[in-house]
Design an enzyme around this catalytic site. Structure first.
Site, short mmCIF file in Angstrom:
data_model
loop_
_atom_site.label_atom_id
_atom_site.label_comp_id
_atom_site.label_asym_id
_atom_site.label_seq_id
_atom_site.Cartn_x
_atom_site.Cartn_y
_atom_site.Cartn_z
N LYS A 1 32.82 28.87 34.38
CA LYS A 1 32.68 27.85 33.32
C LYS A 1 32.71 26.45 33.94
O LYS A 1 31.93 25.57 33.56
CB LYS A 1 33.80 28.00 32.29
CG LYS A 1 33.72 29.30 31.50
CD LYS A 1 35.03 29.68 30.81
CE LYS A 1 35.01 31.16 30.41
NZ LYS A 1 36.36 31.70 30.12
N HIS B 1 40.19 45.83 35.37
CA HIS B 1 40.27 44.36 35.46
C HIS B 1 41.40 43.87 36.35
O HIS B 1 41.66 42.67 36.40
CB HIS B 1 40.47 43.74 34.08
CG HIS B 1 39.32 43.92 33.16
ND1 HIS B 1 38.29 43.01 33.06
CD2 HIS B 1 39.04 44.90 32.29
CE1 HIS B 1 37.43 43.42 32.15
NE2 HIS B 1 37.85 44.57 31.66
N LYS C 1 48.00 33.58 41.29
CA LYS C 1 47.01 32.53 41.07
C LYS C 1 47.39 31.23 41.79
O LYS C 1 46.59 30.32 41.92
CB LYS C 1 46.83 32.27 39.57
CG LYS C 1 46.22 33.49 38.83
CD LYS C 1 46.10 33.23 37.34
CE LYS C 1 45.65 34.44 36.55
NZ LYS C 1 44.19 34.69 36.60
N LYS D 1 44.58 28.29 33.60
CA LYS D 1 44.51 29.76 33.56
C LYS D 1 45.92 30.25 33.28
O LYS D 1 46.87 29.44 33.25
CB LYS D 1 44.00 30.32 34.89
CG LYS D 1 44.71 29.70 36.13
CD LYS D 1 44.15 30.24 37.44
CE LYS D 1 42.90 29.58 37.92
NZ LYS D 1 41.73 30.43 38.00
N ARG D 2 46.11 31.58 33.09
CA ARG D 2 47.47 32.10 32.99
C ARG D 2 48.28 31.68 34.22
O ARG D 2 47.73 31.57 35.32
CB ARG D 2 47.44 33.63 32.88
CG ARG D 2 46.94 34.15 31.55
CD ARG D 2 47.79 33.68 30.40
NE ARG D 2 49.13 34.22 30.43
CZ ARG D 2 49.54 35.31 29.79
NH1 ARG D 2 48.70 35.99 29.04
NH2 ARG D 2 50.79 35.72 29.86
N THR E 1 36.73 33.97 35.48
CA THR E 1 35.57 33.54 34.70
C THR E 1 35.67 32.03 34.46
O THR E 1 34.65 31.38 34.24
CB THR E 1 35.51 34.27 33.35
OG1 THR E 1 36.79 34.22 32.73
CG2 THR E 1 35.09 35.72 33.52
C1 26V Z 1 47.66 44.08 31.29
C2 26V Z 1 48.68 44.27 30.45
C3 26V Z 1 49.75 45.14 30.88
C4 26V Z 1 50.52 45.68 29.74
C5 26V Z 1 50.92 44.62 28.77
C6 26V Z 1 49.76 43.85 28.22
C7 26V Z 1 48.68 43.64 29.20
C8 26V Z 1 47.63 42.83 28.85
C9 26V Z 1 46.60 42.65 29.72
C10 26V Z 1 46.62 43.28 30.94
C11 26V Z 1 45.50 43.17 31.87
C12 26V Z 1 45.23 41.85 32.32
C13 26V Z 1 44.07 41.98 33.20
C14 26V Z 1 43.18 40.80 33.14
O1 26V Z 1 43.17 39.99 32.23
N1 26V Z 1 42.39 40.72 34.16
C15 26V Z 1 41.47 39.64 34.30
O2 26V Z 1 40.22 40.10 33.82
C16 26V Z 1 39.23 39.11 33.89
C17 26V Z 1 37.99 39.66 33.25
O3 26V Z 1 37.49 40.71 34.00
C18 26V Z 1 39.02 38.70 35.33
O4 26V Z 1 38.08 37.67 35.37
C19 26V Z 1 40.33 38.23 35.95
O5 26V Z 1 40.15 37.99 37.33
C20 26V Z 1 41.39 39.27 35.76
O6 26V Z 1 42.65 38.79 36.19
#
Ligand code: 26V
Length: 833
Positions: free
Chosen positions: A680, A377, A574, A568-569, A676
């Site tokens: 929406k 992701h 972004k 969004k975050r 996503t």
């Molecule tokens: C990474 C980490 C790193 C360690 C600490 C906790 C943590 C939590 C989450 C993540 C990964 C975040 C990746 C993420 O949310 N990616 C998003 O995924 C969506 C669904 O596929 C996508 O639409 C977004 O573009 C993408 O940023």
């Protein structure tokens, strides 16, 4: 041996007990049963019940109906057999559940009517349900959409995750800055979940591995953990569309095996006696709130292993209840790894197969690879997970040995069969020898899976070219694309009942069962009467959002202005900063040229920053500071407002998405895996201003270039500029509007109490412009002005809005799930199983 003969199967379950009659769905029955729940389950008299009591009673009455369908689904699966899909995810960002459940069961009107008899409004009590915020952002919300779509498309899906006591933090804004407060969704209990004490497993940490040799058996490794905790299951039913299938989300909670150390207690050390239970329960206490960088804490690795091991033990136990042994595991179960967070599962399944169930290494490896698949992701290097070897070894010594052994096998294959040299071997190795020896979880997930996927076409291509270039060369058939989608039940029907009603009137209800039929409204873009009704619904949704903004922030915004929204975050890639700079430049232009015909705009922001992400928090502060100055300036009157709505979450998104005219999807190209929110918004009739990034690229293909507003550098142009060590200085020098906006920030205009507050944000642009904000500013500005102009021609704007709604059917998570089921899992309707 033949099956025992059963009589009257329909009425009797396995123990010969009469099944209860399924609940009826008419308003009379519902009304009666809601009051029964109020009285006998909650102990409240209807005359004195509070709104919250009514919510609980309604939830319990609805839950009974879900249970009827849940058992039916389980019976059907038991009868038909087939393959299960287990979706392992650290995050499920579900939001509220009542409206979703009622909608999918077709109970919205009967429940509304039942409650109305007691003078209770369904819409009011729904608001009292806390959001289940067990996720950070896109990845967690996708897992929730996928759970709903698996149930809706008839895939036997099991979600596995963590039952965090504290979900994603609550955000407040104090003097313009983000403040994080603990979230407490379980304080009043959770009526949706069922604790399953019988499904609990021991999870070990630390300790030693030793080789044992028993007579007549091959030598084997035995892991003797130093610590053990118990994983206890909590099940939540996930209702699909029309209630046809109900799947299960199983979340694990950590508990001490031996909660009170009795000798400590007896010797008077009452606090010390609880040490064990505090330490064990810490594992599932809180969701990590950083999605942008890997923090590397031991507790996080404990969480990952804890839920991976519990899930695998559960999957194996179920399998052995129905099968003789585990050799056919991959025929009966597909396990999807949602990012690398559960990647340690690859080593853990190998351990369970080899050490516990006596499989030989090669057969175990074949089973493992055939069972797992992995979704990536993010390509951001700072978010890729890798764990220091010393930590891994201390916490999970046997799994570390197994990772070394997997690695040796892969390297042998690469060197012997493909002639890899040392450099190429280092690139594919599961161990990063570069910075202090680390385990690369992406590589582990990749080699342990038969399929690896990206979440948009562009992102999948970039995966092949960047992070997984070398592994892709070694296994060229493994990577495939599965573009994300969103569930149209929550994001259209429930969030936007007005638009859903209009579409139903226009083309009938067929699109509710097959969202791609929504294309049938496409021609109505040319129908003035339809466009007007479409616009009137948008207007109502904007009024609703304006009311929320008025109530929560005491700011008044005009619903006839363009609602230009970025939610969004908060992250540098972004580029909320680009959006704020554009707002400042626009403010400056409006003040300098008040005589021009400006199109009124409300710029709306919402989103959370990781608590330790300094720049992201500065961006939030800037948005708030800029809003305070602009909104108070009589010179711009109602021409421009800037609003930051605190505490963005799923429930707020449900109000925001239907109210947008313009959706901001402006990430630096190549960095947003999919997005996503973009889907929406467009499904609800917003036009998109965006870069050629993530799923925007495919949205362009579907809605057509006249109906989306693309600007800026492409992913390859961004990569090129980064290689050239691009900086913003010369662009700023040549772009007066950009320079003046940055000067305004630097001068302290927006933060007179602390004029240097944003100096480092601005100096980053001069020195390096890593996120291409300066590089893309002019193209962004020009595109915004095109949109200003278009908005004055409402017929044209609304026609494009209709085309967006009509052409977004493909971006349903039902489509995504069908593709996963067909190409990766080989499970679900129409698959041999
Ligand atoms: C990474 C980490 C790193 C360690 C600490 C906790 C943590 C939590 C989450 C993540 C990964 C975040 C990746 C993420 O949310 N990616 C998003 O995924 C969506 C669904 O596929 C996508 O639409 C977004 O573009 C993408 O940023």
């Amino acid at each position: 041996m033949s099956a025992p003969v059963q009589t009257n199967e329909a009425a009797l379950n396995g123990n010969g007990v009469q099944k209860p009659e399924p609940r009826l769905n008419d308003p009379d029955t519902l009304a009666r049963q809601i009051v029964e729940k109020l009285t006998y389950s909650i102990g409240k008299n209807p005359a004195s019940a509070r709104k919250y009591d009514w919510l609980r009673a309604t939830t319990l009455a609805v839950r009974d109906r879900i249970i009827d369908h849940w058992f039916e689904s389980a019976d059907r699966f038991a009868e038909e057999g087939g393959k299960r899909v287990c979706y392992l995810s650290m995050e499920f960002l579900i939001g509220r559940m009542l409206r979703d459940a009622i909608n999918n069961l077709g109970l919205t009107e009967p429940v509304r009517e039942a409650l109305a008899r007691y003078g209770v409004e369904l819409d009011m009590i729904e608001l009292l349900e806390p959001d289940a915020a067990l996720g950070n952002g896109g990845l967690g919300r996708l897992a929730a959409c996928f759970m709903e779509s698996m149930a809706s498309t008839g895939v036997p899906g099991y979600g596995y995750g963590i039952r965090y006591v504290h979900g994603f933090f609550r955000q407040e804004i104090a003097d313009g800055a983000q403040v994080e407060l603990p979230e407490n969704w379980l304080v009043h209990g959770n009526p949706w979940e069922f604790e399953r004490r019988n499904a609990s497993y021991e999870i070990g940490f630390g300790g030693k591995v030793s080789m044992i040799q028993e007579a007549g058996r091959p030598a084997r490794q035995v892991w003797r953990p130093a610590e053990r905790v118990l994983a206890v299951a909590y099940d939540t039913p996930m209702v699909g569309w029309r209630g046809r299938q109900v799947n299960t989300l199983r979340l694990w909670s950590a508990q001490a095996l031996d909660p009170i150390l009795l000798d400590a207690f007896n010797s008077g050390d009452h606090i010390g006696a609880l040490v064990e239970s505090n330490k064990a329960e810490a594992i599932t206490r809180v969701l990590y709130p950083a999605d942008s960088h890997q923090a590397g804490q031991e507790l996080r690795l404990r969480q990952e292993y804890f839920f991976s091991s519990a899930s695998l033990q559960d999957i194996i136990r179920r399998h052995l209840e129905e099968n003789d042994n585990l050799s056919n595991l991959a025929d009966k179960v597909a396990i999807q790894l949602n990012d690398t967070h559960p990647a340690v599962s690859v080593a853990e399944l190998m351990r369970l197969l080899v050490d516990v169930h006596g499989f030989g290494w090669d057969e175990a490896w074949t089973i493992t690879r055939a069972t797992f698949s992995y979704t990536n992701h993010t390509l951001l290097p700072e978010a890729l997970e890798h764990w220091p070897i010393h930590l891994f070894e201390r916490l999970l010594p046997r799994q570390m040995q197994i990772i070394y052994a997997i690695n040796a096998g892969i390297i042998r294959e690469a060197a012997q069969e493909h002639g890899y040299d040392d450099g190429q071997v280092a690139a594919i190795s599961l161990i990063d020898e570069g910075n202090g020896r680390r385990v690369r979880m992406g590589q582990l997930a990749f080699v342990g899976s038969h399929a690896v996927n990206g979440v948009s076409a562009l992102h999948t291509d970039l995966m092949k070219q960047t992070v997984f270039r070398d592994l892709h060369e070694l296994y060229p058939d493994r990577i495939q694309n599965k573009t994300n989608g969103v569930t149209p039940r929550r994001w259209l029907m429930e969030a936007n009942p007005g638009l859903t009603g209009l579409i139903t009137e226009a083309i009938g209800p067929g699109f509710l069962d097959d969202i791609e039929k929504i294309i049938e409204i496409d021609d109505l873009a040319d129908d003035a009467a339809f466009r007007e009704r479409f616009a009137a619904i948008k207007r109502q949704n904007k009024e609703r959002l304006a009311n929320v903004i008025g109530e929560r922030m005491a700011t008044s915004v005009d619903p006839s202005a363009i609602f230009d929204i970025q939610v969004k975050r908060i992250h540098e890639y972004k580029r909320q900063f680009l959006n704020i700079i554009e707002a400042i430049a626009l403010y400056d232009q409006i003040r300098s040229h008040p005589e021009r015909n400006w199109t009124p705009r409300v710029k709306i922001f919402a989103g959370k920053a990781a608590p330790s992400y300094v720049q992201a928090k500065e961006i939030i502060h800037l948005a708030n500071d800029v809003g305070r100055v602009i909104n108070a300036d009589p010179a711009v009157r109602d021409l421009l407002k800037v609003v930051f709505i605190p505490n963005y979450n799923v429930s707020l998104a449900e109000i925001i998405m239907p109210a947008a005219d313009l959706s901001e999807q402006i990430s630096t190209a190549g960095l947003e895996a999919s997005g996503t929110g973009n889907m929406k918004f467009a499904l609800n009739g917003a036009l998109t201003i965006g870069t050629l990034d993530g799923a925007n690229v495919e949205m362009l293909e579907h809605v057509g270039e006249d109906n989306i507003f693309i600007f800026g550098l492409t992913a390859s142009e961004v990569a090129q500029r980064r290689r050239e060590a691009h900086s913003g200085r010369s662009i700023i020098d040549n772009e007066p509007m950009l320079r003046e906006a940055l000067d305004a920030i630097s001068s302290g205009l927006f933060c007179p109490d602390s004029p240097s507050r944003f100096h480092s944000l601005v100096s980053n642009l001069y020195n390096n412009d890593w996120w291409m904000i300066c590089a893309d500013f002019k193209a962004y500005w020009d595109t915004q002005r095109t949109l200003d102009d278009l908005y004055t021609r409402q017929d044209e704007w609304q026609a494009k809005a209709v085309h967006n709604t009509a052409r977004m059917g493909w971006f349903s998570s039902d489509r995504s799930i069908r593709e996963y089921a067909r190409d990766i899992w080989k499970a679900g309707p129409g698959q041999a199983g």
